[in-house]
Design an enzyme around this catalytic site. Structure first.
Site, PDB file in Angstrom:
ATOM      1  N   SER A   1      56.892  63.097   1.988  1.00 32.89           N
ATOM      2  CA  SER A   1      57.575  62.414   0.896  1.00 32.89           C
ATOM      3  C   SER A   1      58.630  63.298   0.257  1.00 32.89           C
ATOM      4  CB  SER A   1      56.572  62.080  -0.213  1.00 32.89           C
ATOM      5  OG  SER A   1      55.524  61.322   0.289  1.00 32.89           O
TER       6      SER A   1
ATOM      7  N   HIS B   1      60.234  58.423   7.012  1.00 33.36           N
ATOM      8  CA  HIS B   1      59.459  58.303   5.771  1.00 33.36           C
ATOM      9  C   HIS B   1      59.163  56.841   5.438  1.00 33.36           C
ATOM     10  CE1 HIS B   1      59.338  58.714   1.147  1.00 33.36           C
ATOM     11  NE2 HIS B   1      58.134  58.880   1.641  1.00 33.36           N
TER      12      HIS B   1
ATOM     13  N   GLU C   1      62.923  55.550   5.196  1.00 28.94           N
ATOM     14  CA  GLU C   1      64.011  56.520   5.042  1.00 28.94           C
ATOM     15  C   GLU C   1      64.033  57.417   6.275  1.00 28.94           C
ATOM     16  OE1 GLU C   1      64.857  57.876   0.533  1.00 28.94           O
ATOM     17  OE2 GLU C   1      62.832  58.306   1.170  1.00 28.94           O
TER      18      GLU C   1
ATOM     19  N   ASN D   1      61.932  58.834  -3.735  1.00 27.10           N
ATOM     20  CA  ASN D   1      61.058  59.624  -4.602  1.00 27.10           C
ATOM     21  C   ASN D   1      61.811  60.518  -5.578  1.00 27.10           C
ATOM     22  OD1 ASN D   1      58.647  58.537  -3.742  1.00 27.10           O
ATOM     23  ND2 ASN D   1      58.573  59.877  -1.954  1.00 27.10           N
TER      24      ASN D   1
HETATM   25  N1  LIG Z   1      50.683  57.873  -0.518  1.00 21.13           N
HETATM   26  C1  LIG Z   1      51.930  57.455  -0.505  1.00 21.13           C
HETATM   27  O1  LIG Z   1      52.314  56.572  -1.277  1.00 21.13           O
HETATM   28  C2  LIG Z   1      52.906  58.034   0.491  1.00 21.13           C
HETATM   29  C3  LIG Z   1      54.093  57.348   0.743  1.00 21.13           C
HETATM   30  C4  LIG Z   1      54.988  57.875   1.694  1.00 21.13           C
HETATM   31  C5  LIG Z   1      54.700  59.079   2.334  1.00 21.13           C
HETATM   32  N2  LIG Z   1      53.532  59.734   2.051  1.00 21.13           N
HETATM   33  C6  LIG Z   1      53.249  60.986   2.766  1.00 21.13           C
HETATM   34  O2  LIG Z   1      52.380  60.719   3.842  1.00 21.13           O
HETATM   35  C7  LIG Z   1      51.538  61.853   4.075  1.00 21.13           C
HETATM   36  C8  LIG Z   1      50.085  61.421   3.996  1.00 21.13           C
HETATM   37  O3  LIG Z   1      49.808  60.843   2.741  1.00 21.13           O
HETATM   38  P1  LIG Z   1      48.534  59.909   2.499  1.00 21.13           P
HETATM   39  O4  LIG Z   1      48.778  59.229   1.198  1.00 21.13           O
HETATM   40  O5  LIG Z   1      48.255  59.103   3.720  1.00 21.13           O
HETATM   41  O6  LIG Z   1      47.388  61.020   2.304  1.00 21.13           O
HETATM   42  P2  LIG Z   1      45.788  60.860   2.521  1.00 21.13           P
HETATM   43  O7  LIG Z   1      45.190  61.891   1.632  1.00 21.13           O
HETATM   44  O8  LIG Z   1      45.388  59.438   2.370  1.00 21.13           O
HETATM   45  O9  LIG Z   1      45.587  61.246   4.067  1.00 21.13           O
HETATM   46  C9  LIG Z   1      45.832  62.513   4.601  1.00 21.13           C
HETATM   47  C10 LIG Z   1      44.983  62.691   5.860  1.00 21.13           C
HETATM   48  O10 LIG Z   1      45.375  63.902   6.508  1.00 21.13           O
HETATM   49  C11 LIG Z   1      44.208  64.461   7.095  1.00 21.13           C
HETATM   50  N3  LIG Z   1      44.416  65.879   7.377  1.00 21.13           N
HETATM   51  C12 LIG Z   1      44.471  66.913   6.500  1.00 21.13           C
HETATM   52  N4  LIG Z   1      44.643  68.072   7.160  1.00 21.13           N
HETATM   53  C13 LIG Z   1      44.710  67.760   8.469  1.00 21.13           C
HETATM   54  C14 LIG Z   1      44.861  68.540   9.659  1.00 21.13           C
HETATM   55  N5  LIG Z   1      44.994  69.860   9.607  1.00 21.13           N
HETATM   56  N6  LIG Z   1      44.863  67.889  10.846  1.00 21.13           N
HETATM   57  C15 LIG Z   1      44.728  66.541  10.901  1.00 21.13           C
HETATM   58  N7  LIG Z   1      44.576  65.765   9.824  1.00 21.13           N
HETATM   59  C16 LIG Z   1      44.561  66.367   8.619  1.00 21.13           C
HETATM   60  C17 LIG Z   1      43.120  64.205   6.053  1.00 21.13           C
HETATM   61  O11 LIG Z   1      41.821  64.294   6.652  1.00 21.13           O
HETATM   62  C18 LIG Z   1      43.473  62.801   5.591  1.00 21.13           C
HETATM   63  O12 LIG Z   1      42.793  61.815   6.362  1.00 21.13           O
HETATM   64  C19 LIG Z   1      51.948  62.904   3.037  1.00 21.13           C
HETATM   65  O13 LIG Z   1      52.914  63.747   3.619  1.00 21.13           O
HETATM   66  C20 LIG Z   1      52.567  62.070   1.939  1.00 21.13           C
HETATM   67  O14 LIG Z   1      53.499  62.767   1.176  1.00 21.13           O
HETATM   68  C21 LIG Z   1      52.620  59.224   1.155  1.00 21.13           C
END
Ligand SMILES: NC(=O)c1ccc[n+]([C@@H]2O[C@H](COP(=O)([O-])OP(=O)(O)OC[C@H]3O[C@@H](n4cnc5c(N)ncnc54)[C@H](O)[C@@H]3O)[C@@H](O)[C@H]2O)c1
Length: 293
Positions: A121, A142, A154, A192
């Protein structure tokens, strides 16, 4: 080049990884989700199943389509299962150290021609690319949350991203029936960069006692015509993710206007991360969300 993409690998079976798997399988791609935690993979696959079923019952797709999509998605906690992928999208925790470590592991199993993308993000694409063996085949794709609903993606190039990589990503996103917007590689990109300071300001508004959780959310819903209040939205995004985006803006742009609100820090320290942990600015453990302040 885009035509070569058939198999999609996803790192992270969290809310975003599962959402991306959901839309990619519906578009006919074969998908493999990898997560460190086998439980997360299991819960993730169950969530995708539930979300697809909901789309069937609301008449958005046929049960046939649901079954077809589900059959295209596999998951595991073995990184070697990503070796067939033509495009891997990393959607793991928003933490640069975690992501850099993942790239080291993923690159050693990927085909040399495979593209690696990140759903970050806010983090610098160029800096993340430098932790891979393929900066020219690395970029930001993204997605927005929830992926099956939100139309925008994005696309962000790093300094070394090749045109062929960008074109392949653009074609992939078009196949998912999403709209692309291109952002330059600056902290938090476009959405963001604008959205998170607004959410952070809403938290300051709460912190300074200008309004209650309910007052702030109602004010922005009815007064600015936002579909969700900023605090409800923060809970939805995840307060840990919100905090790390504010930290990236604060560090990357060195401007005090991006200072994360101390109340946001406190919620994260308490483990009150929003909907995903059951409690944030609202408490989700009962039947209806109750404001925590
Ligand atoms: N939540 C949002 O609204 C949103 C929107 C756009 C982008 N993002 C981005 O997407 C990404 C994930 O966000 P999310 O909300 O899905 O988080 P989340 O916490 O729901 O999921 C993250 C996952 O990554 C896994 N993980 C952690 N370390 C790991 C590793 N070493 N190897 C494999 N898996 C691993 C965790 O077990 C978890 O299941 C982030 O970079 C975030 O910035 C989030």
């Amino acid at each position: 080049m885009g035509a070569m993409i058939k198999n999609i690998g996803i790192v992270g079976a969290g809310q975003m990884g599962c959402g991306i798997a959901h839309v990619a399988a519906l578009a006919g791609y074969k998908v493999h989700i990898y997560d460190l935690s086998p439980e997360r993979v299991e819960t993730g696959l169950a969530t995708i199943n539930g979300n697809l079923a909901r789309q069937v019952s609301s008449g958005k797709m046929s049960d046939e389509d649901r079954k077809k999509a589900l059959a295209l998605i596999k998951g595991s906690s073995d990184i070697n299962d990503l070796s067939d992928a033509d495009l891997v999208i990393e959607a793991a925790t928003e933490d640069e150290t975690v992501k850099r470590k993942i790239y080291g592991q993923v690159c050693s199993v990927l085909k040399p021609e495979a593209i690696l993308a990140t759903n970050t993000s806010s983090l610098s694409i160029t800096r993340l690319a430098s932790a891979t063996d393929r900066p020219e085949r690395f970029m930001g794709i993204h997605f927005m949350n929830p992926v099956p609903v939100m139309k925008l993606v994005e696309l962000v190039r790093g300094i070394a991203t090749e045109e062929g990589t960008f074109a392949a990503a653009k074609e992939f996103v078009a196949k998912l029936d999403k709209t692309v917007t291109v952002a330059e590689d600056f902290p938090a990109f476009i959405v963001n960069r604008i959205l998170l300071p607004m959410i952070n300001e809403a938290i300051y508004t709460l912190y300074e006692g200008v309004g209650s959780v309910e007052a702030i959310d109602t004010a922005m819903k009815l007064g600015a015509n936002h579909p969700m209040g900023p605090l409800q939205l923060a809970d939805f995004i995840g307060l840990d993710t919100c905090l790390s985006i504010m930290q990236v803006l604060h560090d990357g742009l060195a401007d005090s206007k991006y200072r994360p609100c101390p109340l946001l820090v406190k919620y994260v320290e308490a483990g009150w991360l929003g909907r995903k942990s059951g409690r944030g600015f609202y408490d989700y453990r009962g039947e209806i969300p109750v404001p925590t302040r």
